[in-house]
Design an enzyme around this catalytic site. Structure first.
Site, PDB file in Angstrom:
ATOM      1  N   LYS A   1       2.623   1.890   6.363  1.00 20.54           N
ATOM      2  CA  LYS A   1       4.078   1.689   6.230  1.00 20.54           C
ATOM      3  C   LYS A   1       4.380   0.552   5.286  1.00 20.54           C
ATOM      4  O   LYS A   1       5.421   0.503   4.663  1.00 20.54           O
ATOM      5  CB  LYS A   1       4.633   1.227   7.574  1.00 20.54           C
TER       6      LYS A   1
ATOM      7  N   LYS B   1      -4.087  -8.165   8.283  1.00 19.74           N
ATOM      8  CA  LYS B   1      -2.677  -8.605   8.366  1.00 19.74           C
ATOM      9  C   LYS B   1      -2.549 -10.073   7.998  1.00 19.74           C
ATOM     10  O   LYS B   1      -1.526 -10.477   7.446  1.00 19.74           O
ATOM     11  CB  LYS B   1      -2.110  -8.363   9.768  1.00 19.74           C
TER      12      LYS B   1
ATOM     13  N   LYS C   1      -6.125   3.005   4.057  1.00 21.55           N
ATOM     14  CA  LYS C   1      -5.294   3.900   4.872  1.00 21.55           C
ATOM     15  C   LYS C   1      -3.857   3.883   4.360  1.00 21.55           C
ATOM     16  O   LYS C   1      -3.397   2.862   3.838  1.00 21.55           O
ATOM     17  CB  LYS C   1      -5.357   3.509   6.357  1.00 21.55           C
TER      18      LYS C   1
END
Ligand code: ATP
Ligand code: LTN
Length: 339
Positions: A202, A116, A199
């Site tokens: 969103k 992130k 993965k």
């Protein structure tokens, strides 16, 4: 009558946008099934979503949408507690206390933090860093036995366990040490359709990379048709060598309920086109009823507010009882006005 109390399950998702097929197959579908056997608590973790800059009006809409999606997927407020993290102040409060039992080095090792901070280089805030402590607080506040999550959350759960064990070692058995429950059969980490070694997320850059629970059938078909595979042209299950094909096979199996052997028997002498179209059809068949229910539920804001209010009341009662024990163990006098 079975008099033994049921084990507690706690899990949550962030209202950081619409849910993906990965969220559903890796987590939410298991939650729905667990309601039969466990005392379940499902949280909309809005405080966690703030670790990435959010537009207030959009965040509010996403919070109600996610609540409606929980219900549309089959979470039943008559059997399970559904609530909003920010409605129960004990979450933020316990997160502070647990931060004093968490080492910087432990947080620095978290792969989600590393990913992130790469994605949000201009906003590497302290909340992004301490995110796993808030997650530990979520779980430990309810004496949770099992935490059903996707594989990406395994590291956070191990940290929650370590914090609980450390605290208990110092102050006696205050917290229950939770167990993860990671989905099996290849859906613990549904992969990005454009980059099948990552993965499905969103927040992926390309819309084609992710299937959203509320995507229209045509969009779902288009995304699967454009899914990245390889140039080998054979349908085999080889996660390393053919990650795109393996991902499609896993999704097809999860959507149809068939085994990997059945999938290979069905597809092995065919071309990728058939696998892509049939996977899209199978996914659409499971998402169609969810979409229909969602439209109705999301339109009824009053009902959603009522569900969240009653969930918050149940959660607050349980969380406060644990907080009282924690404060007492630490030597902090519990305010008389509090309980
Ligand atoms: P983002 O993709 O923006 O980082 P997220 O979807 O990972 O967010 P959450 O909404 O909090 O974050 O995830 C809810 C649940 O879905 C978690 O249990 C997580 O492990 C699971 N999950 C998320 N992505 C996948 C995936 N691709 N495959 C399987 N499970 C997943
Ligand atoms: N970090 C989780 C969401 C989450 C969660 C939790 C999951 C926050 N608190 C407690 C299980 C239990 C994620 O999936 N990104």
């Amino acid at each position: 009558m079975n008099a033994s109390p049921r084990s507690t399950v706690f899990s949550g998702a962030q209202p950081s946008g619409q849910l993906t097929l990965g969220n559903y197959l890796g987590a939410m579908r298991t939650w729905v099934q667990m309601q039969d056997d466990y005392d379940c608590i499902f949280c909309v973790v809005d405080l966690h979503a703030l670790t990435v800059r959010q537009d207030p009006a959009q965040l509010r809409a996403h919070i109600f949408e996610l609540t409606a999606l929980y219900l549309a997927c089959g979470i039943d407020p008559a059997r399970s507690t559904i609530f909003l993290q920010s409605h129960v102040p004990a979450h933020a409060e316990l997160a502070w206390l647990l931060a004093t039992f968490t080492q910087m080095g432990e947080l620095e090792r978290m792969t989600q933090f590393k990913d992130k901070s790469q994605q949000h280089k201009h906003n590497i805030n302290a909340g992004l860093f301490t995110y796993p402590i808030l997650m530990a607080a979520d779980i430990l506040l309810y004496h949770t036995h099992r935490v059903p999550v996707g594989e990406d959350q395994k590291q956070h759960l191990e940290l929650a366990r370590d914090i609980a064990i450390r605290f208990n070692g110092l102050y006696g058995p205050v917290f229950r040490v939770p167990e993860p429950l990671i989905a099996r059969d290849g859906v613990a980490r549904v992969k990005d359709l454009q980059n099948p070694t990552k993965k499905m997320s969103k927040s992926a850059e390309s819309e084609l990379a992710r299937v959203m629970l509320l995507d229209a059938p045509e969009a779902i078909l288009k995304k699967f048709k454009k899914a990245v595979t390889d140039a080998l042209g054979v349908i085999r299950y080889d996660e390393e060598g053919q990650p795109g094909v393996a991902n499609l096979l896993n999704i097809w199996c999860a959507a149809t309920g068939q085994s990997r052997e059945q999938a290979l028997a069905h597809f092995s002498h065919h071309q990728y086109g058939k696998l892509k179209v049939e996977t899209a059809e199978a996914v659409n068949a499971i998402l169609q009823p969810i979409r229909t229910r969602f439209q109705e539920l999301n339109a009824d804001r009053e009902m959603l507010q009522t569900v969240l209010a009653s969930g918050a009341e149940q959660a607050r009662r349980r969380a406060d009882a644990v907080m009282e024990k924690v404060l007492d163990a630490l030597g902090l006098p519990v305010a008389r006005s509090r309980f």
